[in-house]
Design a protein around this motif. Structure first.
Motif, PDB file in Angstrom:
ATOM      1  N   ASP A  53      29.422  73.941  76.338  1.00 18.67           N
ATOM      2  CA  ASP A  53      29.183  73.328  75.029  1.00 18.67           C
ATOM      3  C   ASP A  53      30.130  73.901  73.974  1.00 18.67           C
ATOM      4  O   ASP A  53      30.664  73.169  73.145  1.00 18.67           O
ATOM      5  N   HIS A  54      30.338  75.215  74.025  1.00 17.62           N
ATOM      6  CA  HIS A  54      31.252  75.864  73.074  1.00 17.62           C
ATOM      7  C   HIS A  54      32.672  75.302  73.230  1.00 17.62           C
ATOM      8  O   HIS A  54      33.338  74.986  72.243  1.00 17.62           O
ATOM      9  N   ASP A  56      33.563  72.404  74.531  1.00 22.71           N
ATOM     10  CA  ASP A  56      33.588  70.994  74.127  1.00 22.71           C
ATOM     11  C   ASP A  56      33.581  70.844  72.610  1.00 22.71           C
ATOM     12  O   ASP A  56      34.327  70.030  72.060  1.00 22.71           O
ATOM     13  N   ARG A  57      32.758  71.635  71.928  1.00 23.15           N
ATOM     14  CA  ARG A  57      32.711  71.554  70.456  1.00 23.15           C
ATOM     15  C   ARG A  57      34.032  71.986  69.832  1.00 23.15           C
ATOM     16  O   ARG A  57      34.435  71.467  68.800  1.00 23.15           O
TER      17      ARG A  57
END
Length: 79
Positions: A53-54, A56-57
């Motif tokens: 997630d990190h 991708d963000r």
């Protein structure tokens, strides 16, 4: 373990240090020209989702593997 492969030139110093803190192990695969160097971040299974997630963000591109890739396998990614 999960292994995130990221080209060294796609990360700035702050991003690299942030990812390094989140990883269980960070390795650098060094290659000669014309190939690029790669970071290999080893991530525990329970931290996999948060790490991905990190990335991708932050818009950081990566390749993902469930087993530690060999140098030859990383070279094949670049070919």
């Amino acid at each position: 373990m999960w292994y995130f492969l990221i080209k060294q030139n796609t990360l700035d110093r702050v991003q690299y240090q942030s990812l390094q803190k989140r990883a269980a192990l960070t390795e650098v695969e060094l290659f000669n020209e014309p190939y690029e160097n790669w970071y290999v971040f080893s991530i525990e299974k329970d931290a996999y989702t948060a790490f991905m997630d990190h990335l991708d963000r932050a818009g950081i591109g990566y390749d993902l593997a469930t087993e530690r890739p060999t140098r030859d396998e990383i070279l094949n990614i670049m070919r």
